[in-house]
Scaffold this active site. Structure first.
Site, PDB file in Angstrom:
ATOM      1  N   SER A 205       2.682  21.016 -33.991  1.00 53.28           N
ATOM      2  CA  SER A 205       2.898  21.019 -32.542  1.00 53.28           C
ATOM      3  C   SER A 205       3.389  19.722 -31.946  1.00 53.28           C
ATOM      4  O   SER A 205       3.748  19.692 -30.780  1.00 53.28           O
ATOM      5  CB  SER A 205       1.606  21.388 -31.836  1.00 53.28           C
ATOM      6  OG  SER A 205       1.488  22.762 -31.836  1.00 53.28           O
TER       7      SER A 205
ATOM      8  N   SER B 223       3.664  23.482 -30.079  1.00 49.67           N
ATOM      9  CA  SER B 223       3.082  23.886 -28.824  1.00 49.67           C
ATOM     10  C   SER B 223       3.005  22.770 -27.776  1.00 49.67           C
ATOM     11  O   SER B 223       2.813  23.061 -26.597  1.00 49.67           O
ATOM     12  CB  SER B 223       1.665  24.438 -29.070  1.00 49.67           C
ATOM     13  OG  SER B 223       0.787  23.418 -29.482  1.00 49.67           O
TER      14      SER B 223
ATOM     15  N   LYS C 188      -1.844  16.392 -22.910  1.00 47.70           N
ATOM     16  CA  LYS C 188      -1.656  17.823 -23.180  1.00 47.70           C
ATOM     17  C   LYS C 188      -2.824  18.591 -22.580  1.00 47.70           C
ATOM     18  O   LYS C 188      -3.965  18.112 -22.597  1.00 47.70           O
ATOM     19  CB  LYS C 188      -1.580  18.026 -24.701  1.00 47.70           C
ATOM     20  CG  LYS C 188      -1.240  19.438 -25.139  1.00 47.70           C
ATOM     21  CD  LYS C 188      -1.016  19.519 -26.656  1.00 47.70           C
ATOM     22  CE  LYS C 188      -0.784  20.944 -27.120  1.00 47.70           C
ATOM     23  NZ  LYS C 188      -0.507  21.055 -28.556  1.00 47.70           N
TER      24      LYS C 188
END
Ligand code: GLN
Length: 449
Positions: A149, A125, A51
Site C-alpha cells: 500500500s 491503499s 493515513k
C-alpha cells in the site's frame, strides 16, 4: 540529495503561506479526493498528513470506512506523537481503500484520482498519502502498508514511498488490517526526508509488543538481484523501460544478476490467505456498539440488528471477511492457513539468502498506471495479481522503497528496491544515489504548493 525539510526551515515564507496552501488543497481535493479531513488551523511547522487508519487525538479516524464514521480517538498513535514532538504540524487525514483493502484507491466512498491526470488511479491503499505528496512540495505523509500500500501509490503518483522492516516502527494507534503484516511507513519527495523522519520514529515502544529495539543499519551491497519470474509477469513496455533503467544503473557500479526463484509464485495466494484470515478477526469488533457507526434501534431482532451494522462494510471488506473466515475454519485450516504460514517461512529463508550480498530490484507494478474505468472491470483475482512485486517483501517483513525511474506517456513509473531486515537505510541510500543521476524534476507542475 535534496532535503525539502531543511530547505523549508531555511526559507522565508509569506505571511499567508498556510492559508494559501489550505485554499489550494481544498480546491484540488474536491477533484482528487486525497483528504478525508483537512486541518484548517495549521499555521506553523513542516506539514505532515496521516493515513486515515492511523489515530490522531481528537480527529475523526475512519480508515475510510462507513462503519467507523464518527469514531474520534482520544489519543495519538505513537508515530503521530513523535511527529508532533519533533515540531511537525498535522495537515489532515488522507483517503485510502477501506481498511487498506485494495491496490488502486477505489474501494472507498470517494475514489482517489491521480494528480497528474484524474482519469487514472492514484494507486492504493495509501492513495491520499501519495496524492498529497505529489501536490505539496513541503510535506511528508505517514502511510501504512500490509501488502504494498505504500509502494503502489508512490509509483503511480511519482513520489518516494518507503516501508520499513516489520516491527521497526511502533504500530500503536494503527487501525489493524493484518497484525503480522502491517507496517507504518512514509512518502516524501526525496529519500533524504524519509531518512530524517525514520530516525525520529523507530525503536521499541512499550505499547506495541511487536516493536523492536534493534538499530537500523546502512550496509551497502555491490550487487542488484532481479528475480526472473517477476520479469515474466511484467507488461512489455514496462519491461523495456526497466531494462533501460538497469543499464543506467550500471554507471553507479552495481553488478546485476538474474536469479530464478520459482517459490515466489506462491506469494500472492499465501498472502491473501494470511491477510484475510487476520482481517476477518480484526473486523469482528465492528458490531454497531462500541466504535463508530451505532445501530440506534434496540427493538430490532438479533439478525436484523447486526445485519444493519455489518452492512456498513463495502463490497471488498465483505469479501475478505468471508474468505478469511473460511480459510481459518477448523475443517480447512491446515489446508489453507497453516500451509500459507509455511510458505511465508520458506519465502523468508529464500529471500534472506539473496539479500545477504545484494539488494533486490524490480518494477514496482507490473503495469503502467491504469485508468479508473479499466480497474473497475478487473475481477478480484486480476486485481490481487497486480501486487505480484509488492507482496513478497511485505509478506516477509523486508524493508523496501519505491521511487520514480522514468516516465511513460507522461506518467511516472516506479521501481522497488528491497533490502534485508533492519538494513532499512540501505534502501534509502540506494535511492539517494539514483536521485543524483536522475533528472529528478517533477514532470508535472500541480501549482506552486
Ligand atoms: N493490495 C493489498 C491488499 O489489498 C495490499 C494493501 C495494503 O498494503 N494495505 O491486501
Amino acid at each position: 540529495m535534496r532535503s525539502y525539510i531543511s530547505e523549508f526551515e531555511s526559507k522565508e515564507k509569506p505571511k499567508d503561506y498556510y492559508t494559501k496552501i489550505i485554499e489550494e488543497l481544498k480546491r484540488k481535493n474536491a477533484e482528487l479526493n486525497a483528504f478525508n479531513i483537512i486541518n484548517d488551523e495549521i499555521n506553523s511547522g513542516f506539514p505532515f498528513s496521516v493515513k486515515d487508519n492511523i489515530c490522531v487525538n481528537g480527529v475523526e479516524s475512519t480508515a475510510s470506512s462507513k462503519i467507523l464514521k464518527t469514531y474520534t480517538p482520544p489519543f495519538d498513535a505513537t508515530v503521530v506523537e513523535k511527529f508532533k514532538h519533533n515540531g511537525f504540524s498535522f495537515l489532515g487525514k488522507t483517503n485510502m481503500d477501506e481498511f487498506g483493502f485494495g491496490s488502486f484507491g477505489i474501494n472507498c466512498e470517494k475514489p482517489a484520482k491521480n494528480p497528474i491526470n484524474s482519469d487514472y488511479v492514484a494507486g492504493g491503499s495509501s492513495s491520499g498519502a501519495a496524492i498529497a505528496t505529489a501536490l505539496l512540495k513541503y510535506h511528508i505523509a505517514v502511510a501504512e502498508s500490509t501488502g504494498g500500500s505504500i509502494s503502489a501509490p508512490a509509483a503511480f503518483c511519482g513520489v518516494v514511498g518507503f516501508t520499513p522492516t516489520y516491527g521497526a516502527l511502533s504500530r500503536y494507534g494503527l487501525i489493524d488490517y493484518a497484525n503480522s503484516l502491517d507496517k507504518i511507513g512514509f512518502m516524501a519527495r526525496s529519500a533524504a526526508d524519509i531518512r530524517t523522519v525514520l530516525k525520529q520514529c523507530t525503536g521499541r515502544d512499550g505499547k506495541d509488543t511487536t516493536s523492536s529495539s534493534q538499530p537500523l543499519t546502512d550496509n551497502p551491497k555491490a550487487k542488484l538481484t532481479v528475480i526472473t519470474e517477476l520479469m515474466d509477469k511484467t507488461d512489455e513496455k514496462i519491461k523495456s523501460a526497466f531494462l533501460r533503467f538497469l543499464d543506467k544503473i550500471k554507471s553507479l557500479d552495481y553488478k546485476i544478476e538474474y536469479v530464478s526463484l520459482p517459490e515466489i509464485e506462491h506469494s500472492i495466494p499465501a498472502y491473501y490467505i494470511v491477510s484475510t484470515a487476520e482481517a476477518s478477526t480484526n473486523l469482528a469488533r465492528y458490531t454497531g456498539f462500541k466504535y463508530g457507526f451505532k445501530v440506534e434501534d434496540f427493538s430490532k431482532k438479533y439478525n436484523d440488528f447486526f445485519t444493519e451494522a455489518r452492512n456498513q462494510f463495502g463490497m471488498e471488506a465483505k469479501r475478505r471477511i468471508v474468505l478469511g473466515t473460511f480459510v481459518r475454519s477448523a475443517s480447512v485450516k491446515d489446508k489453507y492457513y497453516v500451509k500459507a504460514l509455511k510458505i511465508r517461512r520458506l519465502l523468508i529463508n529464500r529471500i534472506k539468502r539473496l539479500l545477504k550480498d545484494s539488494l533486490l530490484i524490480s518494477p514496482t507494478m507490473p503495469i503502467q498506471t491504469p485508468k479508473i474505468d479499466e480497474v473497475k472491470k478487473l475481477s478480484p483475482t486480476q486485481s490481487y495479481a497486480m501486487d505480484a512485486f509488492t507482496i513478497p517483501p511485505n509478506f516477509c517483513g523486508f524493508p523496501h522503497a519505491s521511487f520514480t525511474y522514468d516516465y511513460l506517456a507522461g506518467m511516472p513509473i516506479g521501481a522497488q528496491i528491497v533490502t534485508d531486515q533492519f538494513n532499512d537505510y540501505a534502501a534509502l541510500s540506494f535511492i539517494d544515489s539514483w536521485e543524483n543521476i536522475f533528472d529528478y524534476k517533477f514532470k508535472y507542475n500541480i501549482g506552486a504548493l
